[in-house]
Design a protein around this motif. Structure first.
Motif, PDB file in Angstrom:
ATOM      1  N   THR A 175      40.428  46.002  39.116  1.00 29.78           N
ATOM      2  CA  THR A 175      40.037  47.364  39.481  1.00 29.78           C
ATOM      3  C   THR A 175      39.751  47.492  40.964  1.00 29.78           C
ATOM      4  N   THR A 182      37.248  43.678  36.459  1.00 29.00           N
ATOM      5  CA  THR A 182      36.592  44.012  37.727  1.00 29.00           C
ATOM      6  C   THR A 182      37.438  43.578  38.909  1.00 29.00           C
ATOM      7  N   SER A 188      42.155  49.159  44.124  1.00 31.94           N
ATOM      8  CA  SER A 188      41.560  50.315  44.794  1.00 31.94           C
ATOM      9  C   SER A 188      41.603  50.197  46.305  1.00 31.94           C
TER      10      SER A 188
END
Length: 240
Positions: A183, A180, A187
């Protein structure tokens, strides 16, 4: 008859002679569950609902299509909070006590959970600053997982995980938290520095290649200084 002094000094508390037992994790677990439930409820309260301006079935359908972004953002944030709660309960079922550091990191984790409804609303607002809106949301999610990971790290360092805690479960839970963090971190837009007013490496390199100052016009084009038109039959100037 002789009298003996029977006065004795008060005995020291057992806590001072022995190590103070760590706090029980049950209260923190119940408190965390309540805060997570409140955060999810706040997410649902922010969902747009058709009003009197939506007439008939077609009006309601148009309203729902118009606010589809908010509904998708709600689902994404709901899944994110639910996943955080699942990771939390997977670890805390094997916790035998709490340290001060673990409590502080857990409270920070809860703070970031509660902020999620705000960052979700910010992400879907009509403000014309999507880069900053997205950075705030992605950074909040990454920091939430980081706070949880630091909580688990403090519990392991303090030896407050039960001996029967499966290593595979703890390792898998931390792997999900790491995934998490990575990611949401990757991003974040590459040009995040420009959104925050901080020059990034590419812009610095471009400025190094073109040292001339840039005065931008309304659409971002370099402003040019008009050159004077050459005049015909202009008499030469002579120095005096």
């Amino acid at each position: 008859m002789s009298t003996h002094d029977t006065t004795t000094e008060p005995a020291e508390p057992a806590e001072s002679a022995e190590r103070i037992a760590p706090a029980s994790p049950e209260r923190l677990i119940y408190f965390s569950d309540a805060v997570v439930a409140i955060a999810i409820t706040l997410l649902a309260l922010e969902l747009p609902v058709p009003g009197a301006e939506a007439h008939g079935d077609s009006g309601v359908q148009h309203f729902l299509r118009e606010h589809l972004t908010e509904y998708v953002a709600f689902l994404v944030s709901f899944v994110a909070i639910a996943m955080q709660w699942m990771l939390h309960q997977r670890v805390f079922r094997y916790v035998s006590g709490l340290s001060g550091g673990a409590i502080r990191w857990n409270l920070l984790w809860l703070l970031l959970i509660v902020v999620t409804p705000f960052t979700t609303k910010l992400l879907t607002s009509e403000a014309d600053a999507f880069r900053i809106q997205f950075i705030a949301y992605a950074a909040g999610q990454a920091l939430t997982s980081l706070a949880f990971r630091l909580t688990v790290a403090d519990l392991r360092r303090s030896g407050l995980l039960r001996p029967n805690a499966p290593r595979s479960v703890i390792a898998e839970t931390l792997a999900w938290a790491d995934a998490t963090i990575v990611t949401f971190t990757v991003s974040i837009p590459r040009r995040a520095g420009h959104a925050l007013g901080v020059p990034v490496l590419g812009a610095a390199a471009a400025d190094a290649e073109d040292p001339a100052p840039r005065h931008l016009t309304g659409r971002g084009r370099p402003a040019t200084t008009p050159r004077a038109a050459p005049t015909r039959n202009q008499p030469p100037t002579h120095g005096t």
